[in-house]
Design a protein around this motif. Structure first.
Motif, PDB file in Angstrom:
ATOM      1  N   ILE A  38       0.859  -1.174   0.000  1.00  0.00           N
ATOM      2  CA  ILE A  38       0.000   0.000   0.000  1.00  0.00           C
ATOM      3  C   ILE A  38       0.898   1.228   0.000  1.00  0.00           C
ATOM      4  O   ILE A  38       1.800   1.352   0.831  1.00  0.00           O
ATOM      5  N   ASP A  39       0.653   2.125  -0.938  1.00  0.00           N
ATOM      6  CA  ASP A  39       1.376   3.392  -1.021  1.00  0.00           C
ATOM      7  C   ASP A  39       0.426   4.463  -0.507  1.00  0.00           C
ATOM      8  O   ASP A  39      -0.482   4.898  -1.219  1.00  0.00           O
ATOM      9  N   THR A  90      -2.699   4.107  -3.171  1.00  0.00           N
ATOM     10  CA  THR A  90      -2.891   2.939  -4.025  1.00  0.00           C
ATOM     11  C   THR A  90      -2.683   1.651  -3.230  1.00  0.00           C
ATOM     12  O   THR A  90      -1.937   1.611  -2.244  1.00  0.00           O
ATOM     13  N   LEU A  91      -3.333   0.618  -3.714  1.00  0.00           N
ATOM     14  CA  LEU A  91      -3.243  -0.726  -3.152  1.00  0.00           C
ATOM     15  C   LEU A  91      -2.818  -1.669  -4.257  1.00  0.00           C
ATOM     16  O   LEU A  91      -3.438  -1.703  -5.322  1.00  0.00           O
ATOM     17  N   THR A  92      -1.762  -2.453  -4.038  1.00  0.00           N
ATOM     18  CA  THR A  92      -1.330  -3.471  -4.988  1.00  0.00           C
ATOM     19  C   THR A  92      -1.638  -4.834  -4.380  1.00  0.00           C
ATOM     20  O   THR A  92      -1.163  -5.167  -3.291  1.00  0.00           O
ATOM     21  N   LEU A 122      -7.109   4.058   4.798  1.00  0.00           N
ATOM     22  CA  LEU A 122      -7.701   4.435   3.512  1.00  0.00           C
ATOM     23  C   LEU A 122      -8.915   3.560   3.225  1.00  0.00           C
ATOM     24  O   LEU A 122      -9.256   2.673   4.011  1.00  0.00           O
ATOM     25  N   TYR A 123      -9.547   3.787   2.078  1.00  0.00           N
ATOM     26  CA  TYR A 123     -10.821   3.132   1.773  1.00  0.00           C
ATOM     27  C   TYR A 123     -10.791   2.595   0.351  1.00  0.00           C
ATOM     28  O   TYR A 123     -10.504   3.324  -0.598  1.00  0.00           O
ATOM     29  N   PHE A 124     -11.076   1.276   0.215  1.00  0.00           N
ATOM     30  CA  PHE A 124     -11.200   0.642  -1.094  1.00  0.00           C
ATOM     31  C   PHE A 124     -12.690   0.478  -1.366  1.00  0.00           C
ATOM     32  O   PHE A 124     -13.357  -0.340  -0.721  1.00  0.00           O
ATOM     33  N   PRO A 125     -13.260   1.237  -2.292  1.00  0.00           N
ATOM     34  CA  PRO A 125     -14.715   1.357  -2.362  1.00  0.00           C
ATOM     35  C   PRO A 125     -15.459   0.264  -3.119  1.00  0.00           C
ATOM     36  O   PRO A 125     -16.690   0.249  -3.085  1.00  0.00           O
ATOM     37  N   LEU A 126     -14.769  -0.621  -3.818  1.00  0.00           N
ATOM     38  CA  LEU A 126     -15.487  -1.695  -4.498  1.00  0.00           C
ATOM     39  C   LEU A 126     -16.243  -2.521  -3.455  1.00  0.00           C
ATOM     40  O   LEU A 126     -15.642  -3.015  -2.501  1.00  0.00           O
ATOM     41  N   THR A 127     -17.561  -2.659  -3.621  1.00  0.00           N
ATOM     42  CA  THR A 127     -18.385  -3.308  -2.603  1.00  0.00           C
ATOM     43  C   THR A 127     -19.396  -4.235  -3.254  1.00  0.00           C
ATOM     44  O   THR A 127     -20.213  -3.797  -4.065  1.00  0.00           O
ATOM     45  N   LYS A 180      -6.775   2.417  -7.127  1.00  0.00           N
ATOM     46  CA  LYS A 180      -6.910   3.694  -6.433  1.00  0.00           C
ATOM     47  C   LYS A 180      -7.591   3.459  -5.086  1.00  0.00           C
ATOM     48  O   LYS A 180      -8.521   2.665  -4.972  1.00  0.00           O
ATOM     49  N   LEU A 181      -7.148   4.177  -4.089  1.00  0.00           N
ATOM     50  CA  LEU A 181      -7.823   4.194  -2.801  1.00  0.00           C
ATOM     51  C   LEU A 181      -8.390   5.586  -2.537  1.00  0.00           C
ATOM     52  O   LEU A 181      -7.976   6.565  -3.157  1.00  0.00           O
TER      53      LEU A 181
END
Length: 474
Positions: free
Chosen positions: A100-101, A106-108, A127-132, A212-213
């Motif tokens: 995570i950067d 960003t999340l890899t 941070l927040y990863f919005p895919l739900t 993207k986060l």
């Protein structure tokens, strides 16, 4: 040939990770029961280099590869169908969060990571990863990418494609394309990320991605409206989008029939109002900005909508538990349909403005074509995607009803096509909708899809029979 390829695969991943017979059965289940998958073997590589080596071994043995991650797809995209030649390549062991950067937000993550684990990794970094998706604990990133999954908050954050900044892909010839750069601007050629996202493993095997986060949500308001018509739902959506400063993150339409099935079959579901409504609209407003202004914006909009007579009933969640209860009703609709018996499912999309007209046409059309059918439309009205599902007539035979699938599909999809929509909104084509693609896509578009497939997979080695059928007569 079988013994030779099994030996070669064992040499790549180890004998314990080449599964046949009973050991392979969990990977040969298709969620909807529309297919009976068959494969020579299931192979479980542990990293990208192994994936590439598996592809090369399959090339040498003239085998085809069907990539699989969580196997939660709804259109048969992972349903291998050749017990002599198809090898299922499971990505579940590629489950690492590579990094995570925080400054780049960003999340890899690898393709075998579950969506829920990716969300938790982002949250742990602040941070927040919005895919739900409702299936977040079971579905995996590779499948989300391969199908360009949509989900419950596309209206604000977009589909999976809109969150991707880079990919790592094993190509049909066994090479690795590494584009895990995390760049937000890169106009140095065609956008290959976009080409592979949504390609369902038919152009390449995605092994990792950079996403993207976003900043974490700090204020949230959830409400459920009772309405008379879908047109009112579209109006409420437009009003709340403006009132919240485009912070509408969820907008889910539910029919009375769909809600009734959830209340009948799923624990924790109950009619939310004193009297049942014809339509229900779940809305969620969320923001990373501090304060409680979203609640005020929602309250003001509700007051205006009541004064104008647009809203019959409304329930605003008082706290996080109340919000979960409202969302539980929405997420219970698919399992409730399963519990009720056979259903014919349609994943369609239209411009939001045309959804009411579509429902005005499609509901009487399917009732006329299939007497006694119980339509259960629900879905993401905020982005124009409806699951226009049809439950069997009460007390009827499952098999007899499912035998009408082709007729039902023609009725629904013909109307969608006439109105400029899509018959495959967020679930993909897989094997289930290949014939529909041939019927509804323009010839020039079909030719381009076939040309891309032949350019990147000239031997039709990756997921043959999915998305486009190269063996079909032109």
């Amino acid at each position: 040939m079988a013994a030779r390829i099994l030996e070669a695969l064992a040499g790549v991943v180890g004998a314990d990770e080449v599964l046949t017979g009973d050991a392979a059965q969990p990977y040969l289940q298709e969620w909807r029961g529309a297919f009976q998958p068959r494969a020579l073997a299931v192979v479980r590589p542990a990293d990208t280099a192994m994936v590439a080596a598996v592809v090369r071994a399959c090339i040498d043995a003239d085998c085809a590869i069907v990539a699989q991650s969580g196997n939660t797809g709804l259109v048969g995209g992972c349903a291998a169908d050749d017990a002599r030649r198809h090898v299922i390549l499971s990505l579940e062991r590629l489950s690492a969060v590579r990094g995570i950067d925080v400054d780049n937000a960003t999340l890899t993550v690898e393709a075998g990571c579950t969506l829920a684990d990716a969300q938790r990794a982002a949250a742990d970094a602040g941070l927040y990863f919005p895919l739900t998706l409702a299936s977040r604990e079971r579905c995996r990133i590779g499948g989300n990418l391969a199908t360009n999954a949509g989900g419950l908050n596309v209206v604000h954050y977009g589909n999976t494609r809109d969150l991707v900044l880079g990919l790592e892909v094993v190509t049909a010839d066994g090479r690795v394309w590494d584009n895990l750069t995390g760049l937000r601007k890169d106009n140095s050629g065609f956008d290959l990320n976009d080409l592979f996202v949504g390609s369902e493993g038919a152009l390449g095997i995605i092994t990792a991605a950079v996403f993207k986060l976003h900043s974490p949500i700090v204020q949230q308001s959830v409400a459920l409206f009772g309405l008379d018509t879908p047109a009112q739902a579209v109006g409420v959506q437009r009003r709340l989008t403006a009132a919240s400063g485009h912070n509408l993150t969820g907008c889910e339409l539910m029919s009375r029939q769909a809600v009734a099935l959830a209340c009948a079959h799923i624990e924790g579901c109950a009619e939310p109002f004193e009297a049942a409504c014809d339509w229900y609209l779940l809305v969620e407003l969320a923001s990373s900005a501090s304060g409680d202004w979203l609640a005020a914006a929602l309250g003001g909009a509700i007051a205006d909508l009541r004064a104008e007579g647009i809203v019959r009933s409304v329930r605003v969640a008082a706290d996080a538990a109340g919000a979960r209860d409202i969302w539980h009703l929405r997420e219970s609709l698919p399992p409730a349909q399963v519990a009720e018996g056979a259903s014919i499912k349609h994943d369609i999309s239209l411009p939001v403005s045309r959804l009411p007209a579509f429902l005005d046409r499609a509901l009487p059309a399917v009732r006329e074509a299939l007497p006694g059918v119980r339509p259960c439309p629900f879905g993401h009205v905020g982005d124009g995607n409806l699951h226009f599902n049809l439950s069997k007539p009460a007390g009827s035979d499952d098999a007899a009803f499912l035998s009408e699938t082709a007729r039902a599909n023609a009725v629904v999809h013909d109307i969608v096509a006439e109105m400029g929509g899509s018959f495959a909104a967020e679930h993909g084509i897989g094997r289930l909708k290949v014939a529909a693609l041939a019927r509804y896509k323009q010839p020039v578009e079909r030719d381009m899809l076939i040309a891309i497939k032949r350019a990147l997979d000239p031997d039709n080695r990756l997921n043959p029979g999915a998305v486009v059928d190269l063996d079909a007569p032109s």
